[in-house]
Design a protein around this motif. Structure first.
Motif, PDB file in Angstrom:
ATOM      1  N   LYS A   1       0.842  -1.198   0.000  1.00  0.00           N
ATOM      2  CA  LYS A   1       0.000   0.000   0.000  1.00  0.00           C
ATOM      3  C   LYS A   1       0.882   1.256   0.000  1.00  0.00           C
ATOM      4  O   LYS A   1       1.857   1.337   0.746  1.00  0.00           O
ATOM      5  N   ILE A   2       0.515   2.211  -0.850  1.00  0.00           N
ATOM      6  CA  ILE A   2       1.230   3.485  -0.909  1.00  0.00           C
ATOM      7  C   ILE A   2       0.289   4.603  -0.499  1.00  0.00           C
ATOM      8  O   ILE A   2      -0.842   4.701  -0.998  1.00  0.00           O
ATOM      9  N   LEU A   3       0.747   5.431   0.407  1.00  0.00           N
ATOM     10  CA  LEU A   3       0.008   6.629   0.810  1.00  0.00           C
ATOM     11  C   LEU A   3       0.675   7.839   0.176  1.00  0.00           C
ATOM     12  O   LEU A   3       1.892   8.014   0.295  1.00  0.00           O
TER      13      LEU A   3
ATOM     14  N   GLU B   1      -3.759   3.631   8.467  1.00  0.00           N
ATOM     15  CA  GLU B   1      -3.686   2.942   7.180  1.00  0.00           C
ATOM     16  C   GLU B   1      -2.544   1.929   7.087  1.00  0.00           C
ATOM     17  O   GLU B   1      -2.616   0.986   6.307  1.00  0.00           O
TER      18      GLU B   1
ATOM     19  N   PRO C   1       0.580   2.118   5.716  1.00  0.00           N
ATOM     20  CA  PRO C   1       1.130   1.944   4.368  1.00  0.00           C
ATOM     21  C   PRO C   1       2.564   1.433   4.427  1.00  0.00           C
ATOM     22  O   PRO C   1       3.278   1.618   5.418  1.00  0.00           O
TER      23      PRO C   1
END
Length: 249
Positions: free
Chosen positions: A2-4, A108, A110
């Motif tokens: 996951k990339i924020l 989240e 990330p």
């Protein structure tokens, strides 16, 4: 993975900035706003990593008034999967932004956080570093090349002496520089699709963060008007003017 990606709402770089008549702030009346150019580069890099199969999800986050949703929707049109807005009308300094982003990172989780190296309005260039320190994450700043492999990210940095490559363990914070990539334009079909992508709205209170600023703006002034140059007939005349008029030698 996951990339924020953090995106900031700023005055479009093609627009000439005006100062309010009372010198309290910049005049935003009827001014075109856009994603900060360095943040746009961060979005593009995240999308490229997803296209390579490295990333599985891209989350775009922006902090500020309700109008910030326009920039989140733009990021969604460029390829982000969902958006998060932390809505507040209070002025946000770099530390407040870093604290809010850290709270989002905690939620989240990330693997990689991408930010522009600086915004073109305040030009502080410090939010990414603050976020990395608060979150206890490794950091690579001023990235001109990013490669992710085997749980590590290799970041080529632009430094005064040339280029420096660092290898970071994930999760990590990376801030993007101008030469990392050239952002794409959002196509009309993707703009329409972006309207249906999820966008969550939170408040600083929801995240348990106080955004009260410890800084006070005393006065905002436009830069001094640039004076017309002159031509000189000889080196001696140039030296004379530099010494007696400009007083730089």
């Amino acid at each position: 993975m996951k990339i924020l990606v953090a995106v900031k709402r700023v005055i479009d770089y093609n627009v000439k900035v005006r100062v309010k008549t009372d010198n309290t702030d910049v005049d935003l009346t009827n001014v075109k706003m856009a994603i900060n150019p360095f943040c746009e580069i961060a979005v593009e890099e995240a999308v490229r990593l997803k296209e390579k199969g490295v990333a599985t999800e891209i989350v775009a986050v922006s902090l500020g008034p309700k109008e910030c949703q326009e920039q989140i929707r733009t990021a969604l049109a460029l390829g982000a999967d969902r958006g998060i807005q932390v809505q507040t009308d209070d002025p946000l300094g770099s530390l407040s932004v870093a604290k809010l982003l850290k709270a989002i990172v905690d939620e989240e989780k990330p693997d990689l956080v991408l930010l522009g190296k600086q915004s073109i309005d305040s030009d502080n260039g410090q939010t990414g570093q603050m976020l990395a320190a608060l979150a206890g994450m490794s950091q690579g700043t001023y990235a001109s090349e990013v490669n992710v492999d085997s749980g590590k990210v290799s970041v080529t940095r632009e430094v005064d002496g040339g280029l420096q490559t660092v290898s970071l363990n994930l999760p990590a914070v990376v801030t993007t520089d101008l030469r990392l990539n050239e952002p794409r334009y959002a196509s009309l079909p993707n703009i329409m699709k972006a309207k249906r992508k999820p966008l969550d709205v939170k408040s600083p209170e929801d995240l348990g963060i106080s955004v009260s600023s410890t800084l006070t703006t005393i006065k905002v002034e436009p830069p001094a008007e640039r004076q017309a140059g002159i031509k000189v007939a000889s080196v001696d005349e140039l030296v004379e003017k530099l010494k007696n008029e400009a007083k730089v030698i």
